[in-house]
Design an enzyme around this catalytic site. Sequence first.
Site, short mmCIF file in Angstrom:
data_model
loop_
_atom_site.label_atom_id
_atom_site.label_comp_id
_atom_site.label_asym_id
_atom_site.label_seq_id
_atom_site.Cartn_x
_atom_site.Cartn_y
_atom_site.Cartn_z
N SER A 25 0.82 -1.22 0.00
CA SER A 25 0.00 0.00 0.00
C SER A 25 0.85 1.26 0.00
CB SER A 25 -0.93 -0.02 1.21
OG SER A 25 -0.16 -0.23 2.38
N GLY A 26 1.98 1.21 -0.72
CA GLY A 26 2.76 2.43 -0.93
C GLY A 26 2.25 3.14 -2.17
N ALA A 59 9.67 9.12 2.32
CA ALA A 59 10.38 9.86 1.27
C ALA A 59 10.41 11.33 1.63
CB ALA A 59 9.72 9.63 -0.07
N GLU A 127 18.38 17.84 -7.14
CA GLU A 127 19.07 16.85 -6.32
C GLU A 127 20.22 16.26 -7.11
OE1 GLU A 127 15.77 15.23 -3.21
OE2 GLU A 127 15.97 14.12 -5.06
N ASP A 227 10.00 -9.26 0.50
CA ASP A 227 9.03 -10.37 0.36
C ASP A 227 8.59 -10.58 -1.09
OD1 ASP A 227 9.22 -10.10 3.08
OD2 ASP A 227 7.08 -9.87 3.44
N HIS A 248 22.55 5.20 0.44
CA HIS A 248 22.41 6.66 0.49
C HIS A 248 23.62 7.23 1.21
CE1 HIS A 248 20.89 10.66 1.01
NE2 HIS A 248 19.86 10.36 0.26
N ARG A 297 24.61 9.56 -6.52
CA ARG A 297 24.75 8.99 -5.18
C ARG A 297 25.89 8.00 -5.03
NH1 ARG A 297 18.52 8.35 -3.44
NH2 ARG A 297 18.29 10.60 -3.25
N HIS A 358 19.72 1.92 0.94
CA HIS A 358 18.61 2.85 0.73
C HIS A 358 17.61 2.38 -0.31
CE1 HIS A 358 16.57 6.64 0.69
NE2 HIS A 358 16.92 6.94 -0.54
N ARG A 393 20.08 4.35 -9.22
CA ARG A 393 18.88 5.17 -9.39
C ARG A 393 19.21 6.67 -9.27
NH1 ARG A 393 14.72 7.01 -5.03
NH2 ARG A 393 16.62 6.92 -3.83
N LEU A 399 9.73 7.40 -6.72
CA LEU A 399 8.30 7.68 -6.54
C LEU A 399 7.66 7.83 -7.92
CD1 LEU A 399 8.54 10.24 -3.60
CD2 LEU A 399 7.54 7.95 -3.47
C1 LIG Z 1 13.87 7.48 3.98
C2 LIG Z 1 13.55 7.38 2.51
C3 LIG Z 1 13.53 8.51 1.72
C4 LIG Z 1 13.23 8.43 0.37
N1 LIG Z 1 13.15 9.57 -0.38
C5 LIG Z 1 12.75 9.49 -1.66
C6 LIG Z 1 12.52 10.65 -2.45
O1 LIG Z 1 12.67 11.77 -1.97
N2 LIG Z 1 12.12 10.51 -3.73
C7 LIG Z 1 11.93 9.28 -4.30
O2 LIG Z 1 11.57 9.20 -5.47
N3 LIG Z 1 12.13 8.16 -3.57
C8 LIG Z 1 12.50 8.24 -2.28
N4 LIG Z 1 12.67 7.10 -1.57
C9 LIG Z 1 12.37 5.81 -2.18
C10 LIG Z 1 10.86 5.68 -2.28
O3 LIG Z 1 10.27 6.19 -1.11
C11 LIG Z 1 10.46 4.23 -2.44
O4 LIG Z 1 11.21 3.63 -3.46
C12 LIG Z 1 8.99 4.14 -2.80
O5 LIG Z 1 8.22 4.83 -1.84
C13 LIG Z 1 8.56 2.71 -2.88
O6 LIG Z 1 7.18 2.68 -3.05
P1 LIG Z 1 6.47 1.29 -3.17
O7 LIG Z 1 5.02 1.58 -3.31
O8 LIG Z 1 7.12 0.49 -4.20
O9 LIG Z 1 6.77 0.56 -1.78
P2 LIG Z 1 6.52 0.98 -0.27
O10 LIG Z 1 6.07 2.37 -0.11
O11 LIG Z 1 7.72 0.56 0.48
O12 LIG Z 1 5.31 0.05 0.12
C14 LIG Z 1 5.46 -1.34 0.16
C15 LIG Z 1 4.23 -1.93 0.76
O13 LIG Z 1 4.24 -3.35 0.66
C16 LIG Z 1 3.85 -3.91 1.90
N5 LIG Z 1 4.39 -5.26 1.96
C17 LIG Z 1 5.68 -5.65 1.89
N6 LIG Z 1 5.75 -6.99 1.97
C18 LIG Z 1 4.49 -7.45 2.09
C19 LIG Z 1 3.91 -8.74 2.22
N7 LIG Z 1 4.63 -9.87 2.26
N8 LIG Z 1 2.57 -8.85 2.33
C20 LIG Z 1 1.79 -7.74 2.31
N9 LIG Z 1 2.28 -6.50 2.19
C21 LIG Z 1 3.61 -6.37 2.07
C22 LIG Z 1 4.40 -2.93 2.91
O14 LIG Z 1 3.78 -3.09 4.16
C23 LIG Z 1 4.05 -1.62 2.23
O15 LIG Z 1 2.70 -1.29 2.40
C24 LIG Z 1 12.97 7.17 -0.20
C25 LIG Z 1 12.99 6.03 0.59
C26 LIG Z 1 13.27 6.12 1.94
C27 LIG Z 1 13.27 4.88 2.77
#
Ligand SMILES: Cc1cc2nc3c(=O)[nH]c(=O)nc-3n(C[C@H](O)[C@H](O)[C@H](O)COP(=O)(O)OP(=O)(O)OC[C@H]3O[C@@H](n4cnc5c(N)ncnc54)[C@H](O)[C@@H]3O)c2cc1C
Length: 557
Positions: A25-26, A59, A127, A227, A248, A297, A358, A393, A399
């Site tokens: 749910s990201g 993020a 950036e 996972d 990072h 980076r 990171h 990256r 995002l």
């Molecule tokens: C501190 C930080 C700062 C960042 N800053 C930036 C930025 O400024 N700009 C940018 O572009 N990117 C940034 N990133 C990277 C970016 O945030 C992530 O790559 C992006 O948010 C990933 O989105 P996603 O939807 O793929 O996964 P996520 O947002 O990580 O969501 C993954 C989801 O999957 C769920 N999940 C995982 N395994 C399971 C399972 N087995 N069963 C059920 N649910 C599961 C989790 O609970 C979560 O809900 C940053 C990352 C971090 C950690």
Amino acid sequence: MSVTHRLAAPTPGWTATTDVVVVGSGVAGLTVALNVRKAGLRAMVVTKAMLDEGSTRWAQGGVAAALGEGDTPEQHLDDTLVAGAGVCDEEAVRTLVTEGPGAVRRLIATGALFDRGEDGEILLTREGGHHRDRIVHAGGDATGAEISRALVAAVRTDPEIELIEHALVLDLLTDAEGHAAGLTLHVMGEGQRDGVGAVRARAVVLATGGMGQVFSATTNPAVSTGDGVALALRAGAAVTDLEFVQFHPTVLWLGPEAEGQQPLVSEAVRGEGAHLVDADGVRFMVGQHELAELAPRDIVAKAITRRMQEQGAEHMFLDGRHFGAEMWEHRFPTILASCRAHGIDPVTAPIPVAPAAHYASGGVRTDRRGRTSVPGLYACGEVACTGVHGANRLASNSLLEGLVFAERIAADLAGLHAAGELPERTVDVAAARAARPVPLPPSEARAEIQRLMSRGTGVLRSAASMAGTAAGLALIAEQAHSHVAEEKPADPRVETWEAANLLLVATALVAAAAQREETRGCHWREDFPERDDAHWRRHLITTLAASGDPVSTPEEQ
Ligand SMILES: Cc1cc2nc3c(=O)[nH]c(=O)nc-3n(C[C@H](O)[C@H](O)[C@H](O)COP(=O)(O)OP(=O)(O)OC[C@H]3O[C@@H](n4cnc5c(N)ncnc54)[C@H](O)[C@@H]3O)c2cc1C
């Protein structure tokens, strides 16, 4: 192709049905759910913890898109290709940068509020690796929190999007043709949906985020245990580029024993003019790269690590004292608060920083429609490898990738649905039972895996250091097998399932990193310090052998 291995788990005790089941749910998962609904399909989002507990909410910096005056997708493409060090898939990057500005506008229409100037125009910053101001941000340095807030609010208003929190997805289910037909999961719930169950669906979308927890120090939250990559491997899908883990450069250094998620000091702080200095106050990035502190980076992380080694130091410093209190408070309120919470005031003192894991540039191999090598199984966001990041990256492209490729998956599913090619599927129960159960390591294995990975397969790697990691990981796997043979297996529960996923992903990552005998992007080999385009300007594709061991094969050139 069918699922060859599965996590040891009880037989599902309940079943639910939907059209498209989205795992995670990201930004990626919620964008898929919102968009498949527009095509009239029912969506179910299953997520391991609360809806906002992935990386998205953390993020800081922002989202990159060519929205500024004079900027173009072509320039964004150029910067992305340079950062990717020769192994980006150019067509995937072109898709990202051309569809990116529209995807950001649609996110704004969904309700995300980005920072604007007094004239009402969206503010853009710069950036590392970007030659233009093209990063949109929210709440100063709270971009992810705002995106997550807006998307969670949007999914909550649609009754046809079923949301299941505290649900750990275990494995893929397929039909007799090997097409994805649903998944197994463990719900920490009550009533009918409690314990291990199954969800039947016409298509499955993995949006499980990253795998930073495979290392001791990471910016990723606790749920980022790889996972989705582990599930995909067990399901027979191809994964790629696992060796390209971005460290990072500027993560708040909290002491030599610090483990788990560490606070990030965003690249945007350097973008606004903070300097990297060593203990003597020397700006060591100047002269190393034309962009100095704003070099890509991998270059900054390597330069910091090198300087730390030269000086026997545990960290370097990021000096933003010249910003003054007002700028820190308005532009970087989150970072200011997290530094102060750890006893450091960036207004009056330089911030101690060191690199930490990171971002996973690699992941489940997909095409530009988000399709994996298993029919009906899709992947997007950090779990996927669309090929846009190559070996490194570019800041704030992730995002954007989550948004763009989530929309494309929804469009693909909508097209199939309209053409009558997205039928209901019948789970092949016999095939699911025939998959070999993977022995579960004890929950304590998590910390050991993290230590082994950080020690031998971190920012700097060599054949010898990685052999040490591989041997340690093999021992953990052997012990899990012996416990099963002695009829003393670890209990199947969240901690042991996560440990099994971390072990598989770590083993696959080390195998790929050991095979790539060159230095490229964020993969830095001490024993092979040069980039070797003749042999390695290509991807390494990893799959699971019948034995359950990951095998990496270089892609044909
Ligand atoms: C501190 C930080 C700062 C960042 N800053 C930036 C930025 O400024 N700009 C940018 O572009 N990117 C940034 N990133 C990277 C970016 O945030 C992530 O790559 C992006 O948010 C990933 O989105 P996603 O939807 O793929 O996964 P996520 O947002 O990580 O969501 C993954 C989801 O999957 C769920 N999940 C995982 N395994 C399971 C399972 N087995 N069963 C059920 N649910 C599961 C989790 O609970 C979560 O809900 C940053 C990352 C971090 C950690």
